[in-house]
Design a protein around this motif. Structure first.
Motif, PDB file in Angstrom:
ATOM      1  N   PHE A  30      -5.032  -3.605  -8.670  1.00 39.17           N
ATOM      2  CA  PHE A  30      -4.894  -2.836  -7.434  1.00 39.17           C
ATOM      3  C   PHE A  30      -5.817  -3.304  -6.316  1.00 39.17           C
ATOM      4  CE2 PHE A  30      -3.042  -0.052 -10.645  1.00 39.17           C
ATOM      5  CZ  PHE A  30      -1.852   0.300 -10.012  1.00 39.17           C
ATOM      6  N   PRO A  31      -7.102  -3.631  -6.581  1.00 34.30           N
ATOM      7  CA  PRO A  31      -7.922  -4.164  -5.469  1.00 34.30           C
ATOM      8  C   PRO A  31      -7.346  -5.434  -4.872  1.00 34.30           C
ATOM      9  CG  PRO A  31      -9.328  -3.485  -7.291  1.00 34.30           C
ATOM     10  CD  PRO A  31      -7.928  -3.413  -7.791  1.00 34.30           C
ATOM     11  N   ALA A  32      -6.791  -6.297  -5.719  1.00 35.47           N
ATOM     12  CA  ALA A  32      -6.196  -7.531  -5.191  1.00 35.47           C
ATOM     13  C   ALA A  32      -4.949  -7.229  -4.370  1.00 35.47           C
ATOM     14  CB  ALA A  32      -5.864  -8.471  -6.349  1.00 35.47           C
ATOM     15  N   ILE A  33      -4.108  -6.315  -4.871  1.00 35.57           N
ATOM     16  CA  ILE A  33      -2.902  -5.942  -4.121  1.00 35.57           C
ATOM     17  C   ILE A  33      -3.277  -5.307  -2.780  1.00 35.57           C
ATOM     18  CG2 ILE A  33      -0.899  -4.405  -4.128  1.00 35.57           C
ATOM     19  CD1 ILE A  33      -0.809  -4.775  -7.180  1.00 35.57           C
ATOM     20  N   GLU A  34      -4.280  -4.419  -2.816  1.00 32.83           N
ATOM     21  CA  GLU A  34      -4.720  -3.761  -1.585  1.00 32.83           C
ATOM     22  C   GLU A  34      -5.301  -4.769  -0.602  1.00 32.83           C
ATOM     23  OE1 GLU A  34      -8.349  -0.863  -0.788  1.00 32.83           O
ATOM     24  OE2 GLU A  34      -6.711   0.181  -1.829  1.00 32.83           O
ATOM     25  N   ARG A  35      -6.044  -5.750  -1.125  1.00 36.98           N
ATOM     26  CA  ARG A  35      -6.629  -6.772  -0.256  1.00 36.98           C
ATOM     27  C   ARG A  35      -5.544  -7.595   0.433  1.00 36.98           C
ATOM     28  NH1 ARG A  35     -11.225  -8.410   2.472  1.00 36.98           N
ATOM     29  NH2 ARG A  35     -11.216 -10.685   2.685  1.00 36.98           N
ATOM     30  N   SER A  38      -3.677  -5.432   3.182  1.00 39.33           N
ATOM     31  CA  SER A  38      -4.455  -4.857   4.281  1.00 39.33           C
ATOM     32  C   SER A  38      -4.505  -5.820   5.458  1.00 39.33           C
ATOM     33  CB  SER A  38      -5.885  -4.547   3.812  1.00 39.33           C
ATOM     34  OG  SER A  38      -5.877  -3.596   2.769  1.00 39.33           O
ATOM     35  N   VAL A  39      -4.462  -5.238   6.654  1.00 39.59           N
ATOM     36  CA  VAL A  39      -4.593  -6.031   7.876  1.00 39.59           C
ATOM     37  C   VAL A  39      -6.073  -6.261   8.132  1.00 39.59           C
ATOM     38  CG1 VAL A  39      -4.124  -6.116  10.349  1.00 39.59           C
ATOM     39  CG2 VAL A  39      -2.493  -5.017   8.798  1.00 39.59           C
ATOM     40  N   GLN A  40      -6.491  -7.515   8.198  1.00 38.12           N
ATOM     41  CA  GLN A  40      -7.895  -7.856   8.363  1.00 38.12           C
ATOM     42  C   GLN A  40      -8.194  -8.132   9.839  1.00 38.12           C
ATOM     43  OE1 GLN A  40      -9.863  -7.640   5.664  1.00 38.12           O
ATOM     44  NE2 GLN A  40      -8.048  -7.157   4.436  1.00 38.12           N
ATOM     45  N   ARG A  66     -12.354   0.529   3.532  1.00 34.39           N
ATOM     46  CA  ARG A  66     -12.504   0.268   2.100  1.00 34.39           C
ATOM     47  C   ARG A  66     -12.991  -1.167   1.890  1.00 34.39           C
ATOM     48  NH1 ARG A  66      -9.710   3.878  -1.283  1.00 34.39           N
ATOM     49  NH2 ARG A  66      -9.289   2.223  -2.799  1.00 34.39           N
ATOM     50  N   PRO A  67     -13.561  -1.471   0.727  1.00 35.07           N
ATOM     51  CA  PRO A  67     -14.031  -2.840   0.470  1.00 35.07           C
ATOM     52  C   PRO A  67     -12.955  -3.906   0.643  1.00 35.07           C
ATOM     53  CG  PRO A  67     -14.895  -1.344  -1.182  1.00 35.07           C
ATOM     54  CD  PRO A  67     -13.909  -0.562  -0.374  1.00 35.07           C
ATOM     55  N   SER A  68     -11.687  -3.504   0.473  1.00 42.57           N
ATOM     56  CA  SER A  68     -10.588  -4.461   0.645  1.00 42.57           C
ATOM     57  C   SER A  68     -10.347  -4.790   2.109  1.00 42.57           C
ATOM     58  CB  SER A  68      -9.304  -3.890   0.045  1.00 42.57           C
ATOM     59  OG  SER A  68      -8.910  -2.719   0.757  1.00 42.57           O
ATOM     60  N   GLY A  69     -10.927  -3.986   3.028  1.00 41.42           N
ATOM     61  CA  GLY A  69     -10.681  -4.173   4.452  1.00 41.42           C
ATOM     62  C   GLY A  69      -9.718  -3.155   5.023  1.00 41.42           C
ATOM     63  N   GLY A 285     -14.183  -4.846  -3.417  1.00 39.91           N
ATOM     64  CA  GLY A 285     -15.063  -5.712  -2.668  1.00 39.91           C
ATOM     65  C   GLY A 285     -15.167  -7.095  -3.270  1.00 39.91           C
ATOM     66  N   ALA A 286     -14.615  -7.270  -4.474  1.00 40.78           N
ATOM     67  CA  ALA A 286     -14.616  -8.585  -5.125  1.00 40.78           C
ATOM     68  C   ALA A 286     -13.344  -8.683  -5.955  1.00 40.78           C
ATOM     69  CB  ALA A 286     -15.851  -8.761  -6.007  1.00 40.78           C
ATOM     70  N   ALA A 287     -12.204  -8.738  -5.243  1.00 38.34           N
ATOM     71  CA  ALA A 287     -10.908  -8.674  -5.909  1.00 38.34           C
ATOM     72  C   ALA A 287     -10.707  -9.827  -6.880  1.00 38.34           C
ATOM     73  CB  ALA A 287      -9.787  -8.668  -4.872  1.00 38.34           C
TER      74      ALA A 287
END
Length: 734
Positions: A30-35, A38-40, A66-69, A285-287
């Motif tokens: 999920f962190p990788a998918i969210e990263r 997400s629009v950076q 969020r850490p994902s941006g 924060g570290a996907a």
């Protein structure tokens, strides 16, 4: 002890660890998918972000990053609380802020097993069990490999054992990190850790003014969105309320009328550690790291399966030693070097006899040798087999190196007993090397080195009497070998050769037995075998089995061996009397050191006489058409050309690329080493490109092949010893 510490947490907490590892592996996605979704924002300040969102939603109450941006805004609309993921470029809504229901459920399962505090406690127990398994497993891997420096050295042994260790080699670092961070988070959730105090705090009176635009606040303009954690807006009806800004560097409060920084607190080192550990465990924060740890967590179900197979399969192979005292309290240390488990049976007999005489005895594998632990030891007894042509058996990997490096324990005497077969050239070579190394290092030898031939109870008893005399006691070692579980094999067909050259030989084909499911599951009892494994035949009137290399695998649907009749051979004589329909009692022993493997590297097969057996099995199983060059020695082509018709068929089908024969009873006698020299240039080229050499037959033939290969490879700088060290030169000699 380490093995027990490793085994029982795995068996008792197995289901819990499977749930935690599988749920953790899924959560890592999920962190990788969210990263990725997400629009950076690029080079955007917090002031600009807040202005854009406030322009669309004037009643915004909080902005979080969020850490994902991903940027999320919270506001009230007609008294109803609202939230959404925002586009930092426009300040508009782009997605719902509600978490994925499956992710929310999976998080609860991973954190508390869908319970409350009781579930959190149980998951903490699972994390502790994982830590014990990871630490003890790392120690066991290092022992099996022969030391920490040989962590990635080649392994041998049953497939399940090798797979278990190979997975552990890769996954253990991630499992250690995951278990330590999980325990930290569990302790934090129950307030068992100190949060630490702010390192610096500055206070100031508010101005009492209101309404300064966020775009004009210096602190917000100096804070890039990449550092933002959250920005909370003040109550527009309360002049004393303030902006609260949380960033990676600390927490500050801003006057809503002037934008001045009223207070600022930086996180303590302790809080920084907690935040880092949270990031490491969750991947927020570290996907990329989260995905790596999630992948390593998948090793848990794989190791659970292979571990259960090893535990189930190993129960009958290694006898239980009762009354085994701790190493630090033992007078006698009993170290065992064993490949297939039979040496442990003799160790159990010795342990029982010494314990009955009042001795405190500690038994362990030779790989656990550590004199510093033997605080009360007066003697060390070593019982060891030899693997191959003088190599250490599986449970003694790294022992010689450790023996050479540790200081001599002055008051401790040492005795070594070797186990082997006198018909092999390397008879008890490893045990002899241990004794010679110990003497050279200055150890006091309790009794001279002795050897047990073919697991002879008489040889073992004689050594026991010598040992007892040296210890000043009577030691009667009455060993009753534990016979393996045998299955009746029915002979289907036989083909006879060699009568004309006084070397009667037969290819015997048997129906495979059908062992019960609980034996097929771990691959025992003919549940799984390949060419090169050993068929143990138990002749009538003997408790000692004779071993024959298999010329077939379980996928062939039959069991095949090649037997030569010896004038005084008990087992070969009985086998030669068999006719189709007759049965013989036998069992299977894996011989992973002489398997062709599944890779595509070319094979150079060298065999003479009955040594063609496993080599024929390799060609029969060569469905992938890997290059195979066979050098086969016989007496006369009209008498003992074993597998002659099959070899021609395999060559037509591409399962055999090249065949070279040598005949010792023709007008121009030649041997396989002569055939090798005749193809020397091609062999050297193949070996340089990664070919593997496999030799099967009598030890005199094997010695001649080794000498010929040394001459052939001399110009290349390679040697048979170097190839052997790389696992590219293996022998099965008799």
């Amino acid at each position: 002890m380490i093995r027990v510490v490793h085994r029982w947490p795995g068996l008792l907490a197995g289901l819990l660890l499977l749930v935690l590892s599988l749920s953790g592996a899924l959560l890592s996605l999920f962190p990788a998918i969210e990263r990725l979704s997400s629009v950076q924002p690029a080079a955007l300040s917090t002031a600009e972000l807040a202005e854009r969102i406030q322009a669309v939603h004037p009643e915004v109450e909080q902005i979080r990053r969020r850490p994902s941006g991903r940027i999320t805004a919270y506001w009230s609309e007609n008294g109803v609380a609202r939230a959404a993921a925002m586009d930092p470029a426009s300040g508009r809504e782009i997605a719902s802020a509600d978490p994925n229901p499956f992710e929310r459920w999976l998080t609860r399962l991973h954190r508390s097993l869908l319970f409350d505090d009781a579930g959190r406690i149980l998951t903490a127990v699972g994390a502790a069990a994982m830590l014990v398994l990871a630490v003890s497993g790392a120690v066991l891997v290092a022992r099996r490999a022969g030391g920490w420096r040989r962590w990635f050295s080649p392994l041998r042994g049953p497939f399940a054992a090798r797979l278990h260790v190979e997975i552990a080699r890769i996954a253990v670092a991630g499992l250690l990190l995951s278990s330590v961070t999980a325990l930290w988070m569990s302790a934090s959730s129950f307030d068992r850790l100190l949060d630490g105090a702010p390192s610096a705090v500055t206070e100031a009176e508010g101005s009492g003014r209101m309404g300064m635009p966020v775009a004009d606040m210096d602190m917000l303009k100096r804070t890039p969105v990449s550092e933002l954690r959250s920005l909370s807006f003040p109550d527009p009806a309360d002049a004393a309320d303030v902006f609260t800004l949380k960033t990676d560097r600390g927490i500050g409060h801003l006057d809503q009328g002037t934008g001045a920084l009223l207070t600022w607190s930086e996180p303590s080192a302790w809080q920084g550690v907690s935040a880092t550990l949270y990031m490491l465990h969750t991947g927020r924060g570290a996907a990329a790291l989260g995905l790596i740890l999630g992948f390593m967590a998948l090793g848990v179900p794989a190791m659970a399966g292979t571990g259960f197979v090893l535990w189930f399969a190993g129960r009958p192979a290694r006898p239980r030693i009762r009354g085994n005292v701790a190493a630090g309290r033992a007078e006698t240390i009993l170290l065992v070097g064993s490949e297939g488990g039979s040496t442990w049976g003799f160790a159990a007999t010795l342990h029982a006899a010494l314990s009955a005489s009042g001795q405190a005895v500690h038994a362990a594998p030779m790989s656990s040798f550590e004199p510093a632990r033997y605080r009360q030891a007066r003697r060390i007894l070593i019982l060891t087999a030899t693997y191959g042509d003088g190599d250490a058996p599986a449970s003694a990997r790294g022992f010689l190196d450790r023996l050479k490096s540790v200081p001599v324990a002055a008051p401790v005497a040492l005795a070594v007993l070797g186990f082997g077969d006198r018909s092999f050239p390397g008879y008890c070579a490893f045990g002899r090397a241990v004794a010679e190394t110990a003497e050279a290092r200055g150890w006091c030898m309790l009794v001279p080195f002795m050897a047990v031939n073919r697991q002879s109870p008489q040889d073992f008893a004689r050594w026991g009497r010598s040992l007892g005399a040296a210890m000043g006691m009577t030691l009667d070692l009455v060993h009753h070998p534990v016979l393996p579980a045998v299955f009746p094999l029915r002979l289907v067909s036989r083909r006879d050769y060699g009568a004309e050259v006084q070397a009667p030989t037969a290819i015997l084909r048997f129906d495979p037995p059908k062992p019960p499911f609980w034996l097929r599951l771990p691959g025992r009892g003919f549940g799984r075998f390949v060419a090169g494994d050993l068929l143990g035949v138990l002749p009538e009137g003997s408790a000692v089995a004779r071993f024959y290399s298999l010329a077939s695998g379980c996928r062939d649907g039959f069991i095949e061996i090649v037997v030569r009749k010896h004038p005084a051979g008990l087992c070969s004589g009985q086998l030669f009397e068999l006719q189709p329909g007759d049965t013989v009692n036998a069992f299977l022993r894996q011989n992973s050191g002489f398997h062709a493997g599944r890779d595509a590297a070319p094979l150079i097969l060298v065999g003479a006489g009955t040594g063609i057996g496993p080599l024929a099995g390799f060609m029969r199983a060569n469905a992938r058409r890997r290059p195979i060059h066979l050098f086969f020695g016989m007496r006369h082509p009209d008498s003992d050309f074993l597998y002659g018709e099959e070899l021609e068929g395999w060559r037509r089908n591409g399962q055999l690329q090249q065949l070279a024969t040598a005949c010792s009873r023709t007008r121009q006698p030649s041997y396989v080493q002569d055939a090798l020299r005749g193809e020397g240039a091609e062999i050297a080229c193949m070996v340089r490109k990664g070919a593997r050499v496999m030799v099967c037959g009598g030890y005199e033939m094997a010695a001649g092949v080794s000498a010929a290969l040394a001459d052939i490879l001399a110009p290349t700088g390679l040697t048979p010893a170097l190839l052997r060290a790389e696992g590219r030169y293996v022998e099965d000699v008799f």
